[in-house]
Design a protein around this motif. Structure first.
Motif, PDB file in Angstrom:
ATOM      1  N   PHE A 158      87.229 130.696  78.604  1.00 50.02           N
ATOM      2  CA  PHE A 158      87.832 131.126  77.343  1.00 50.02           C
ATOM      3  C   PHE A 158      89.348 131.173  77.513  1.00 50.02           C
ATOM      4  O   PHE A 158      89.848 131.716  78.489  1.00 50.02           O
ATOM      5  N   GLN A 159      90.047 130.603  76.540  1.00 52.78           N
ATOM      6  CA  GLN A 159      91.507 130.543  76.638  1.00 52.78           C
ATOM      7  C   GLN A 159      92.090 130.371  75.242  1.00 52.78           C
ATOM      8  O   GLN A 159      91.569 129.604  74.442  1.00 52.78           O
ATOM      9  N   GLY A 160      93.161 131.086  74.967  1.00 52.35           N
ATOM     10  CA  GLY A 160      93.907 130.880  73.725  1.00 52.35           C
ATOM     11  C   GLY A 160      93.300 131.486  72.479  1.00 52.35           C
ATOM     12  O   GLY A 160      93.716 131.145  71.367  1.00 52.35           O
ATOM     13  N   LEU A 161      92.343 132.393  72.631  1.00 53.97           N
ATOM     14  CA  LEU A 161      91.758 133.015  71.441  1.00 53.97           C
ATOM     15  C   LEU A 161      92.800 133.902  70.772  1.00 53.97           C
ATOM     16  O   LEU A 161      93.460 134.701  71.431  1.00 53.97           O
ATOM     17  N   LYS A 162      92.909 133.767  69.476  1.00 50.77           N
ATOM     18  CA  LYS A 162      93.884 134.557  68.727  1.00 50.77           C
ATOM     19  C   LYS A 162      93.244 135.773  68.083  1.00 50.77           C
ATOM     20  O   LYS A 162      93.915 136.734  67.747  1.00 50.77           O
ATOM     21  N   GLU A 163      91.933 135.712  67.892  1.00 49.03           N
ATOM     22  CA  GLU A 163      91.211 136.819  67.279  1.00 49.03           C
ATOM     23  C   GLU A 163      89.901 137.032  68.025  1.00 49.03           C
ATOM     24  O   GLU A 163      89.379 136.124  68.665  1.00 49.03           O
ATOM     25  N   GLY A 183      80.560 119.570  77.828  1.00 48.05           N
ATOM     26  CA  GLY A 183      81.821 119.450  78.547  1.00 48.05           C
ATOM     27  C   GLY A 183      82.969 119.679  77.574  1.00 48.05           C
ATOM     28  O   GLY A 183      82.877 120.537  76.700  1.00 48.05           O
ATOM     29  N   SER A 184      84.039 118.927  77.710  1.00 46.51           N
ATOM     30  CA  SER A 184      85.210 119.023  76.826  1.00 46.51           C
ATOM     31  C   SER A 184      85.716 120.459  76.665  1.00 46.51           C
ATOM     32  O   SER A 184      85.890 120.951  75.548  1.00 46.51           O
ATOM     33  N   PRO A 185      85.983 121.158  77.770  1.00 44.06           N
ATOM     34  CA  PRO A 185      86.389 122.568  77.640  1.00 44.06           C
ATOM     35  C   PRO A 185      87.697 122.774  76.877  1.00 44.06           C
ATOM     36  O   PRO A 185      87.822 123.760  76.142  1.00 44.06           O
ATOM     37  N   ARG A 186      88.654 121.875  76.997  1.00 44.63           N
ATOM     38  CA  ARG A 186      89.914 122.047  76.270  1.00 44.63           C
ATOM     39  C   ARG A 186      89.699 121.890  74.765  1.00 44.63           C
ATOM     40  O   ARG A 186      90.267 122.634  73.960  1.00 44.63           O
ATOM     41  N   PHE A 187      88.887 120.907  74.400  1.00 47.27           N
ATOM     42  CA  PHE A 187      88.552 120.749  72.982  1.00 47.27           C
ATOM     43  C   PHE A 187      87.737 121.954  72.509  1.00 47.27           C
ATOM     44  O   PHE A 187      87.923 122.432  71.389  1.00 47.27           O
ATOM     45  N   ALA A 188      86.859 122.466  73.360  1.00 46.78           N
ATOM     46  CA  ALA A 188      86.084 123.666  73.011  1.00 46.78           C
ATOM     47  C   ALA A 188      87.008 124.847  72.750  1.00 46.78           C
ATOM     48  O   ALA A 188      86.774 125.630  71.821  1.00 46.78           O
ATOM     49  N   HIS A 189      88.076 124.994  73.542  1.00 44.77           N
ATOM     50  CA  HIS A 189      89.044 126.074  73.298  1.00 44.77           C
ATOM     51  C   HIS A 189      89.610 125.970  71.879  1.00 44.77           C
ATOM     52  O   HIS A 189      89.740 126.974  71.176  1.00 44.77           O
ATOM     53  N   TYR A 190      89.938 124.755  71.486  1.00 44.34           N
ATOM     54  CA  TYR A 190      90.485 124.534  70.140  1.00 44.34           C
ATOM     55  C   TYR A 190      89.451 124.899  69.074  1.00 44.34           C
ATOM     56  O   TYR A 190      89.767 125.569  68.085  1.00 44.34           O
ATOM     57  N   LEU A 191      88.201 124.489  69.283  1.00 43.03           N
ATOM     58  CA  LEU A 191      87.146 124.805  68.318  1.00 43.03           C
ATOM     59  C   LEU A 191      86.864 126.308  68.262  1.00 43.03           C
ATOM     60  O   LEU A 191      86.539 126.845  67.199  1.00 43.03           O
ATOM     61  N   MET A 192      87.004 126.991  69.406  1.00 41.68           N
ATOM     62  CA  MET A 192      86.861 128.456  69.415  1.00 41.68           C
ATOM     63  C   MET A 192      87.943 129.093  68.557  1.00 41.68           C
ATOM     64  O   MET A 192      87.676 130.034  67.803  1.00 41.68           O
ATOM     65  N   GLN A 193      89.169 128.603  68.685  1.00 42.10           N
ATOM     66  CA  GLN A 193      90.284 129.152  67.899  1.00 42.10           C
ATOM     67  C   GLN A 193      90.038 128.988  66.405  1.00 42.10           C
ATOM     68  O   GLN A 193      90.467 129.816  65.601  1.00 42.10           O
TER      69      GLN A 193
END
Length: 191
Positions: A161-166, A128-138
């Motif tokens: 997927f959201q907020g990826l910079k690269e 779960g924790s998709p918002r935290f996962a977005h941060y970890l993806m970044q």
């Protein structure tokens, strides 16, 4: 080295939460096949990684399952697994975590995750924790993405997927099709 694995359910149109913030309630094609699949995935992990919201939601539900006469055997088994599993909660706002085998981390997320990867043990799973996962993806900290895609379009909600910079290159290492029409995908991060 331990891997950090993201395990989430998504709709075919790429959402992990519905328009009102609900996570996989009613739209995931959850059946005996997906229960078995989830059990296989979780059997490779001995640590759960959560953000504040998911921790609070899980803590408000799972400890009561063993005493709930209406709980299924699958729910009881999962409650037992989660009770004994190490739970690491990342939050800048919580003051403490009280669930068995839980630890709170308030800062230095990247350093903490990299230190955890160096410790002995099984994989760590973001459950779960998709918002935290977005941060970890970044931060490019996720080593594997284990996503089940349900055959449903929900139209809006929180994207997978959201907020990826690269760009993050992935390699498909496994895929399964379930009788429900859901698909289980496992992608490894290519570094």
């Amino acid at each position: 080295m331990r891997k950090l694995v993201l395990f989430l359910h998504a709709s075919l149109d790429g959402f992990v939460e519905g328009p009102n913030g609900e996570m996989d309630i009613g739209w995931v094609s959850y059946d005996a096949d997906l229960e078995k699949h989830a059990k296989e995935i979780l059997s490779t992990a001995d640590t759960v990684i959560w953000g504040r919201g998911t921790y609070q939601m899980m803590h408000s539900y799972w400890p009561s399952v063993p005493s709930d006469p209406s709980a299924s055997q699958h729910e009881r088994n999962h409650a037992e697994w989660i009770e004994k599993t190490v739970k690491i909660v990342f939050s800048t706002t919580l003051e403490k975590v009280e669930w068995n085998n839980s630890r709170l981390v308030k800062e230095d997320v990247e350093e903490e995750i990299n230190n955890l990867k160096q410790q002995p043990g099984k994989d760590m799973v973001i459950l779960g924790s998709p918002r935290f996962a977005h941060y970890l993806m970044q931060l490019d900290l996720i080593d594997e993405y284990k996503i089940t895609v349900s055959p449903v379009l929900i139209g809006k909600g929180l994207p997978l997927f959201q907020g990826l910079k690269e760009k993050i290159n992935l390699k498909l290492i496994e895929n399964k099709t379930f009788d429900s029409g859901a698909i289980g995908l496992v992608y490894q991060t290519v570094r």
